[in-house]
Design a protein around this motif. Sequence first.
Motif, PDB file in Angstrom:
ATOM      1  N   SER A   1       0.841  -1.186   0.000  1.00  0.00           N
ATOM      2  CA  SER A   1       0.000   0.000   0.000  1.00  0.00           C
ATOM      3  C   SER A   1       0.881   1.243   0.000  1.00  0.00           C
ATOM      4  N   PRO A   2       0.293   2.435  -0.263  1.00  0.00           N
ATOM      5  CA  PRO A   2       1.096   3.653  -0.180  1.00  0.00           C
ATOM      6  C   PRO A   2       1.747   3.832   1.180  1.00  0.00           C
ATOM      7  N   VAL A   3       1.063   3.441   2.241  1.00  0.00           N
ATOM      8  CA  VAL A   3       1.633   3.567   3.571  1.00  0.00           C
ATOM      9  C   VAL A   3       2.865   2.676   3.712  1.00  0.00           C
ATOM     10  N   ASP A   4       2.782   1.430   3.194  1.00  0.00           N
ATOM     11  CA  ASP A   4       3.936   0.521   3.244  1.00  0.00           C
ATOM     12  C   ASP A   4       5.129   1.119   2.504  1.00  0.00           C
ATOM     13  N   ILE A   5       4.874   1.647   1.316  1.00  0.00           N
ATOM     14  CA  ILE A   5       5.950   2.164   0.477  1.00  0.00           C
ATOM     15  C   ILE A   5       6.597   3.376   1.133  1.00  0.00           C
ATOM     16  N   ASP A   6       5.789   4.271   1.691  1.00  0.00           N
ATOM     17  CA  ASP A   6       6.339   5.455   2.329  1.00  0.00           C
ATOM     18  C   ASP A   6       7.087   5.112   3.598  1.00  0.00           C
ATOM     19  N   ALA A   7       6.609   4.113   4.316  1.00  0.00           N
ATOM     20  CA  ALA A   7       7.307   3.711   5.526  1.00  0.00           C
ATOM     21  C   ALA A   7       8.710   3.223   5.186  1.00  0.00           C
ATOM     22  N   ALA A   8       8.824   2.497   4.065  1.00  0.00           N
ATOM     23  CA  ALA A   8      10.136   2.004   3.648  1.00  0.00           C
ATOM     24  C   ALA A   8      11.036   3.145   3.206  1.00  0.00           C
ATOM     25  N   ALA A   9      10.443   4.202   2.646  1.00  0.00           N
ATOM     26  CA  ALA A   9      11.233   5.330   2.153  1.00  0.00           C
ATOM     27  C   ALA A   9      11.441   6.403   3.211  1.00  0.00           C
ATOM     28  N   GLY A  10      10.830   6.230   4.382  1.00  0.00           N
ATOM     29  CA  GLY A  10      10.963   7.222   5.428  1.00  0.00           C
ATOM     30  C   GLY A  10      10.126   8.459   5.189  1.00  0.00           C
ATOM     31  N   GLU A  11       9.073   8.352   4.368  1.00  0.00           N
ATOM     32  CA  GLU A  11       8.221   9.490   4.073  1.00  0.00           C
ATOM     33  C   GLU A  11       6.793   9.178   4.506  1.00  0.00           C
ATOM     34  N   ALA A  12       5.958  10.214   4.516  1.00  0.00           N
ATOM     35  CA  ALA A  12       4.552  10.042   4.865  1.00  0.00           C
ATOM     36  C   ALA A  12       3.700  10.306   3.643  1.00  0.00           C
ATOM     37  N   PRO A  13       2.617   9.549   3.444  1.00  0.00           N
ATOM     38  CA  PRO A  13       1.741   9.820   2.309  1.00  0.00           C
ATOM     39  C   PRO A  13       1.000  11.130   2.509  1.00  0.00           C
ATOM     40  N   ASP A  14       0.440  11.661   1.416  1.00  0.00           N
ATOM     41  CA  ASP A  14      -0.310  12.897   1.537  1.00  0.00           C
ATOM     42  C   ASP A  14      -1.666  12.610   2.181  1.00  0.00           C
ATOM     43  N   PRO A  15      -2.518  13.660   2.398  1.00  0.00           N
ATOM     44  CA  PRO A  15      -3.776  13.441   3.121  1.00  0.00           C
ATOM     45  C   PRO A  15      -4.700  12.404   2.500  1.00  0.00           C
ATOM     46  N   LEU A  16      -4.586  12.124   1.203  1.00  0.00           N
ATOM     47  CA  LEU A  16      -5.425  11.105   0.586  1.00  0.00           C
ATOM     48  C   LEU A  16      -4.695   9.776   0.445  1.00  0.00           C
ATOM     49  N   GLY A  17      -3.527   9.638   1.071  1.00  0.00           N
ATOM     50  CA  GLY A  17      -2.820   8.367   1.069  1.00  0.00           C
ATOM     51  C   GLY A  17      -2.054   8.076  -0.196  1.00  0.00           C
ATOM     52  N   VAL A  18      -1.648   9.108  -0.943  1.00  0.00           N
ATOM     53  CA  VAL A  18      -0.914   8.914  -2.191  1.00  0.00           C
ATOM     54  C   VAL A  18       0.580   9.108  -1.935  1.00  0.00           C
ATOM     55  N   SER A  19       1.385   8.163  -2.437  1.00  0.00           N
ATOM     56  CA  SER A  19       2.835   8.239  -2.332  1.00  0.00           C
ATOM     57  C   SER A  19       3.410   8.451  -3.725  1.00  0.00           C
ATOM     58  N   VAL A  20       4.199   9.507  -3.917  1.00  0.00           N
ATOM     59  CA  VAL A  20       4.762   9.830  -5.228  1.00  0.00           C
ATOM     60  C   VAL A  20       6.280   9.840  -5.123  1.00  0.00           C
ATOM     61  N   THR A  21       6.940   9.095  -6.008  1.00  0.00           N
ATOM     62  CA  THR A  21       8.395   9.034  -6.015  1.00  0.00           C
ATOM     63  C   THR A  21       8.919   9.291  -7.423  1.00  0.00           C
ATOM     64  N   VAL A  22      10.144   9.838  -7.506  1.00  0.00           N
ATOM     65  CA  VAL A  22      10.815  10.110  -8.778  1.00  0.00           C
ATOM     66  C   VAL A  22      11.954   9.125  -8.934  1.00  0.00           C
ATOM     67  N   ASP A  23      12.031   8.523 -10.119  1.00  0.00           N
ATOM     68  CA  ASP A  23      13.090   7.551 -10.381  1.00  0.00           C
ATOM     69  C   ASP A  23      13.613   7.769 -11.791  1.00  0.00           C
ATOM     70  N   GLY A  24      14.732   8.479 -11.926  1.00  0.00           N
ATOM     71  CA  GLY A  24      15.299   8.728 -13.249  1.00  0.00           C
ATOM     72  C   GLY A  24      14.367   9.539 -14.119  1.00  0.00           C
ATOM     73  N   ALA A  25      13.942   8.951 -15.244  1.00  0.00           N
ATOM     74  CA  ALA A  25      13.066   9.643 -16.186  1.00  0.00           C
ATOM     75  C   ALA A  25      11.604   9.345 -15.925  1.00  0.00           C
ATOM     76  N   GLY A  26      11.287   8.862 -14.745  1.00  0.00           N
ATOM     77  CA  GLY A  26       9.908   8.491 -14.460  1.00  0.00           C
ATOM     78  C   GLY A  26       9.435   8.924 -13.086  1.00  0.00           C
ATOM     79  N   ILE A  27       8.127   8.945 -12.933  1.00  0.00           N
ATOM     80  CA  ILE A  27       7.466   9.225 -11.657  1.00  0.00           C
ATOM     81  C   ILE A  27       6.451   8.126 -11.411  1.00  0.00           C
ATOM     82  N   ARG A  28       6.387   7.645 -10.178  1.00  0.00           N
ATOM     83  CA  ARG A  28       5.403   6.627  -9.798  1.00  0.00           C
ATOM     84  C   ARG A  28       4.571   7.136  -8.643  1.00  0.00           C
ATOM     85  N   ALA A  29       3.282   6.947  -8.747  1.00  0.00           N
ATOM     86  CA  ALA A  29       2.364   7.328  -7.679  1.00  0.00           C
ATOM     87  C   ALA A  29       1.588   6.086  -7.248  1.00  0.00           C
ATOM     88  N   HIS A  30       1.764   5.680  -6.007  1.00  0.00           N
ATOM     89  CA  HIS A  30       1.034   4.554  -5.439  1.00  0.00           C
ATOM     90  C   HIS A  30      -0.156   5.100  -4.661  1.00  0.00           C
TER      91      HIS A  30
END
Length: 257
Positions: free
Chosen positions: A89-118
């Motif tokens: 889940s977004p919470v799992d992913i953010d916990a691993a990255a040391g970040e918190a999801p936004d108020p609607l539980g969305v986790s957004v990360t940047v990886d090279g030439a891409g962006i992923r939103a869980h």
Amino acid sequence: MFDLADDSGDGQASRVHLDRVLSGLRHLEASHEPARVFAGLAQVCVPALCDECLIEVTERGTRPYRIRRIRPGLAPSLTSQEHAQPGRSPVDIDAAAGEAPDPLGVSVTVDGAGIRAHFANSPGSGPPYRGVLACHWEGGYRPAPSDRALVGVLVDHAIALVHRERAALAGTVPAPTGAGLPMQHRIAAASGILMALYHLSPAQARQLLSRASEQTSASIGDIADTVLRTGALPPPATGHADRDRTGRRAAGPVEAP
């Protein structure tokens, strides 16, 4: 699976066309079915935001819907194995990255030439669903923090549209302002748009909202709603503009933020 080719571009690497993104967002069709809303969101993303968009939405643990949109002339570069992380889940992913999801539980990360939103719907907002939205850019472009913020705004808006329609079916329609987003998140979403529009940091975007609130005598929430609705800040009230000009003449030239 929906594999959609856009016919409005020329296949070249793109940058954000914020006016087209916001126009598409305002016309995004609401539905209680998340796959329908996110299929529309893929059309908003390409080509106005990125060159390729791949979205997977899983409802009630079933096989995911896969939605792809890509500029013509480009070979698909995103695959399910590259961007989906089943069971997380977004919470799992953010916990691993040391970040918190936004108020609607969305986790957004940047990886090279891409962006992923869980993303995933919150408890009590109808049948459970979760998913991943991946954006990719060609031509050596590397997404900026403002692109990351804008992707978060897009995903949040899609989630809010699904929630609104489900609430309508249940007979508990939320207030239409900001497509059902809480005030805290409407302000965050407006900040993301200002970041993309003016290439600001999060702190600078929030400062711009606060300054507009002071200049118009409107609440910061009302300013955020104006940005979400029109894609621009409201003009300052006449009295405030006159005082600002008088103050600048008295104090001398100042540096623009």
